[in-house]
Design a protein around this motif. Sequence first.
Motif, PDB file in Angstrom:
ATOM      1  N   GLU A 134       0.303  -0.841  -2.253  1.00  0.00           N
ATOM      2  CA  GLU A 134      -0.901  -0.580  -3.065  1.00  0.00           C
ATOM      3  C   GLU A 134      -2.117  -0.346  -2.223  1.00  0.00           C
ATOM      4  O   GLU A 134      -3.176  -0.039  -2.709  1.00  0.00           O
ATOM      5  CB  GLU A 134      -1.051  -1.383  -4.309  1.00  0.00           C
ATOM      6  N   TYR A 138      -2.763   9.348  -5.096  1.00  0.00           N
ATOM      7  CA  TYR A 138      -2.486   7.847  -4.715  1.00  0.00           C
ATOM      8  C   TYR A 138      -1.487   7.301  -5.715  1.00  0.00           C
ATOM      9  O   TYR A 138      -0.458   6.813  -5.134  1.00  0.00           O
ATOM     10  CB  TYR A 138      -3.578   7.200  -5.365  1.00  0.00           C
ATOM     11  N   THR A 165       1.904   6.165  -3.595  1.00  0.00           N
ATOM     12  CA  THR A 165       2.045   4.517  -3.589  1.00  0.00           C
ATOM     13  C   THR A 165       3.346   4.546  -4.236  1.00  0.00           C
ATOM     14  O   THR A 165       4.073   3.579  -3.901  1.00  0.00           O
ATOM     15  CB  THR A 165       1.135   4.130  -4.381  1.00  0.00           C
TER      16      THR A 165
END
Length: 284
Positions: free
Chosen positions: A58, A68, A72
């Motif tokens: 994260e 992202y 992630t």
Amino acid sequence: MRKKVKFGNKIIGDSERIPFIAEIGVNHLGKIETALELVRSAIRAGSDYLKFQTYMAENRYDKNNPKYKEFTSLLKEWQLSRDEEIEMWNLAKDLKAEVFTSVYEPKSIEFAEKMETIGYKIAAFEMKNKPLLKEVIKTKKPIIISCGMTNLNEINDLVDFLDDNNANYILLHVVSSYPLEEKHSYLSKINLLKNKFNCPIGHSDHTAGTLIPPLAVAAGAQIIEKHFTTNPKYRLSDNFFSVTEEQVKKIKLDLEWSYQATYSPSFEKSDPEKYMRDFKKIKS
């Protein structure tokens, strides 16, 4: 005289032999059994260094990055637990490997210090992350920095920052494409970097296969990095363009050949021109 850098037990720089870094990264896909076999295989292949990646998923990417969530999620799936990471590090050290890691935030550095990393890698995505660089520099350990996605002005700013903070560093030429077509390797930039910056210059190669590393040495590279796998049939992470144990053995032979041809360390002693020197005309 150009600077050299002691990285682990080896000296990196002009006229020194060319070491090979096996980038294990996240090619284990979060499976500790695969991670341990990657370590064993890379060592059997004769890799000079093993490189891991130490991160919390994260915290690895900027949350403003439109990719992202996707990346992630993948990295969480591929992330080893801290206990599993310790097991991987301990196996590598028990087998006498020289190990270092890429870091992405301060907690990763704390862990790497506990594991007695010999140095640090800064990924191209992090080379303008000054807070991270400052924390790594505080460890007083040598740093290898990838210079992908950058121009010479950005690299110059980086080098000024490193020099101002008395860092001991190696720059890697890299093209940040996964995988990279051989024709886009831009190996001439290695010599450009050598002419501009007083530090060792290496190459991180993202092409498939074994062609580029010896060419990079001929172009001036003083350390070589490639992603490593035990199964290139895996399509996830970097496995599909990574090199195997047998390929690393070939690369190691190629690097030695390229080193001999580039630096010719026995040239003066062998004096290959001795016989023909009698034919040299000297007139004024």
